[in-house]
Write an enzyme that holds these catalytic residues in place. Structure first.
Site, PDB file in Angstrom:
ATOM      1  N   GLY A   1     -80.165 -29.345-122.634  1.00 18.82           N
ATOM      2  CA  GLY A   1     -79.187 -28.263-122.752  1.00 18.82           C
ATOM      3  C   GLY A   1     -79.794 -26.872-122.777  1.00 18.82           C
ATOM      4  N   SER A   2     -79.160 -26.013-123.566  1.00 18.56           N
ATOM      5  CA  SER A   2     -79.427 -24.578-123.518  1.00 18.56           C
ATOM      6  C   SER A   2     -80.897 -24.215-123.683  1.00 18.56           C
ATOM      7  CB  SER A   2     -78.641 -23.876-124.620  1.00 18.56           C
ATOM      8  OG  SER A   2     -79.028 -22.519-124.672  1.00 18.56           O
ATOM      9  N   SER A   3     -81.303 -23.248-122.846  1.00 17.30           N
ATOM     10  CA  SER A   3     -82.657 -22.701-122.902  1.00 17.30           C
ATOM     11  C   SER A   3     -82.910 -21.937-124.198  1.00 17.30           C
ATOM     12  CB  SER A   3     -82.848 -21.775-121.714  1.00 17.30           C
ATOM     13  OG  SER A   3     -81.885 -20.730-121.764  1.00 17.30           O
ATOM     14  N   VAL A   4     -81.817 -21.553-124.892  1.00 17.24           N
ATOM     15  CA  VAL A   4     -81.944 -20.778-126.126  1.00 17.24           C
ATOM     16  C   VAL A   4     -82.342 -21.680-127.298  1.00 17.24           C
ATOM     17  CG1 VAL A   4     -80.808 -19.042-127.580  1.00 17.24           C
ATOM     18  CG2 VAL A   4     -80.170 -19.253-125.215  1.00 17.24           C
TER      19      VAL A   4
ATOM     20  N   TYR B   1     -69.870 -25.974-126.392  1.00 16.31           N
ATOM     21  CA  TYR B   1     -70.332 -25.027-127.417  1.00 16.31           C
ATOM     22  C   TYR B   1     -69.200 -24.571-128.342  1.00 16.31           C
ATOM     23  CZ  TYR B   1     -74.879 -25.219-125.249  1.00 16.31           C
ATOM     24  OH  TYR B   1     -76.081 -25.679-124.774  1.00 16.31           O
TER      25      TYR B   1
END
Lengths: 127, 387
Positions: free
Chosen positions: A58-61, B364
């Site tokens: 998932g997210s690169s953050v 999210y």
């Protein structure tokens, strides 16, 4: 030991999940608590554990989540993965969390609750 | 990994702390992806801008780093948490958030980054020539660049892209090579898929695929669906590239995506019958999508709050072409520099559930914001939620 991504030493108790981890979505960045019900380690904390999981997703953050955990003294002592991904590798590199990638056999042999010692200099994991 | 003497010196701290940190990150990510060397890149797109995602430690890190770090190549950034032009319309945004968000924005600007605040850099700029090496951190943008933009990037992390921006380099991993093989084909079994179906296809492909997948049984859809596919794929896995194929390679592993697989994802992410408000845009909407929306509204008005997220560059273009008039007449709120994911504009005190057509947004909203989600394609949102 298959491959060292971030050098270091650590010893502690294994928290193992067979689910890949989305650090941004699933981990509380201050406490280290897993807050996504889909995980078999839901409501457990990854703080001060040897976190054993397949890989990050998932997210690169998510890399910032790992850095934030370290800043809040809630990070795992070390991470052991089956496959390295850039989010976990870079987060551990910046936060100075030892990280290694192990073979599937080694991954399977590590059990939740095991006490292990990691020393990347001698390239060993002791059960 | 082989480093040049110059790179080794930087890794050993001979060119200061900032470059040492940057090279430490590049070496770890290079090892992680079995890269044999570092190569030059032309453009870095950075994530880690929203205060809600990076927190106090991220804000402090960037503030310190920006004292001497300067980007070496073109660098653009992801959305923030809020649109500073519209703070007054959201009375629950606290001063601490505003202060910290402004600090993060200032740090990036000090480093020389273009303040695009967009997760869709491919909608804002003309893309460089084919096969140009870039470093895109935002997952949907990396997948778009590799799969539809003809560019080459790793699915970078926030830190690896930042290290690339500062050094102008990135590990030469498999995704950057011309001869990579794609080991899996997802067979699309659903007829006439809409953008929600493509988002779920992406979410599924991200779960089952490794670094790249083929997709058969469907041809390249419109831009809205392409972006939904990229967004869904980036959320669920490590997959960084797809390609649509007509015939299936005998050697690749085949995995079907049919009704059963789709229902499973729908049930995982759809947790409400209806939403208290609507969000459109994760990824942020492009000009074509804004134009489509204004045409679909066709005189009807939203019956509840509808937040429409697009980049500032796209909003300015849309205004100059008058696409925004119809949307604002219908009660839509056009917001820039932020998006659905982890925005404090959506508050659990005021909101129980959100209606959206975005799989990435749904994931999210549910897991990070903590609200329920009602998933519908845009056509159904217009049908059900406007009069």
């Amino acid at each position: 030991m298959s491959k060292i991504i971030v050098q270091g030493e650590a010893q502690g108790t294994v928290l193992k999940t067979t689910s890949p981890i989305n650090f941004l979505g699933a981990v509380d960045k201050k406490t280290g608590m897993i807050r996504d019900k889909k995980y078999d380690i839901f409501e457990k904390s990854i703080k001060n554990t040897i976190l054993v999981f397949p890989h990050g997703i998932g997210s690169s953050v998510g890399a910032y989540t790992i850095y934030s955990l370290k800043s809040h003294q809630s990070a795992p002592l070390a991470m052991i993965c089956q496959k390295a991904d850039l989010t976990v590798a870079s987060g551990c590199a910046l936060a100075n969390i030892p990280m290694i990638v192990v073979s599937n056999e080694e991954f399977d042999s590590i059990q939740d609750g095991n006490h292990i010692i990691i020393d990347t200099k001698s390239e060993k994991i002791f059960n | 990994m082989e480093l040049t003497s110059e790179e080794k010196a930087a890794l050993n701290g001979e060119h200061g702390d900032t470059l040492q940190t940057a090279y430490r990150i590049l070496v770890a990510t290079g090892e992680a992806t079995n890269a044999e060397k570092l190569i030059p890149i032309k453009w870095a797109h950075l994530s880690g801008v929203n205060y809600n995602t990076i927190g106090d430690s991220g804000e402090e890190f960037l503030r310190e780093l920006s004292k001497d770090a300067r980007v070496k190549v073109k660098a653009t950034v992801n959305p923030m948490g809020i649109d500073f032009d519209h703070i007054s319309e959201f009375n629950h945004i606290d001063d601490e958030f505003i202060k910290k968000q402004a600090s993060i924005s200032d740090s990036y600007i000090r480093m020389g980054v273009e303040p695009t605040f967009s997760c869709t850099p491919y909608d804002i700029f003309d893309l460089p020539e084919k096969n140009t090496q870039v470093s895109f951190a935002e997952s949907n943008a990396a997948i778009f660049a590799n799969s539809l933009g003809g560019l080459k990037t790793n699915k970078e992390s926030a830190f690896s892209a930042l290290a690339s921006a500062i050094t102008g380099k990135s590990p030469y991993s498999d995704l950057r090579k011309d001869d990579m093989t794609i080991p899996m084909t997802i067979r699309m079994k659903m007829d006439n898929p809409n953008e929600l179906d493509f988002g779920m296809l992406g979410f599924f492909a991200g779960k089952v695929g490794d670094t790249s997948v083929n997709i058969s049984g469907v041809s390249q859809p419109n831009r809205r669906s392409c972006k939904a596919l990229c967004g869904g794929m980036g959320t669920s896995g490590t997959c960084a590239k797809f390609q649509f194929v007509d015939s299936e390679d005998e050697k690749s592993e085949k995995v079907d995506f049919g009704k059963e697989e789709m229902n499973e994802i729908y049930d995982e992410l759809n947790t409400a019958e209806k939403g208290d408000l609507i969000t459109l845009g994760s990824p942020q909407l492009g000009l074509e999508e804004i134009s489509d929306l204004s045409k679909m509204l066709n005189g009807k008005s939203f019956q509840k709050r509808c937040m429409i997220f697009c980049s500032r560059a796209v909003q300015e273009q849309a205004r100059s072409l008058d696409y925004t008039n119809e949307i604002e007449r219908a009660g839509g709120e056009i917001l820039s520099d932020c998006c659905t994911c982890l925005t404090p504009l959506i508050d659990t005190d005021e909101t129980d559930a959100v209606t959206t057509n975005s799989i990435k947004g749904a994931y999210y909203l549910k897991n990070s914001t903590g609200v329920n989600v009602n998933l519908k394609p845009l056509s159904k949102i217009i049908e059900d939620e406007t009069k």
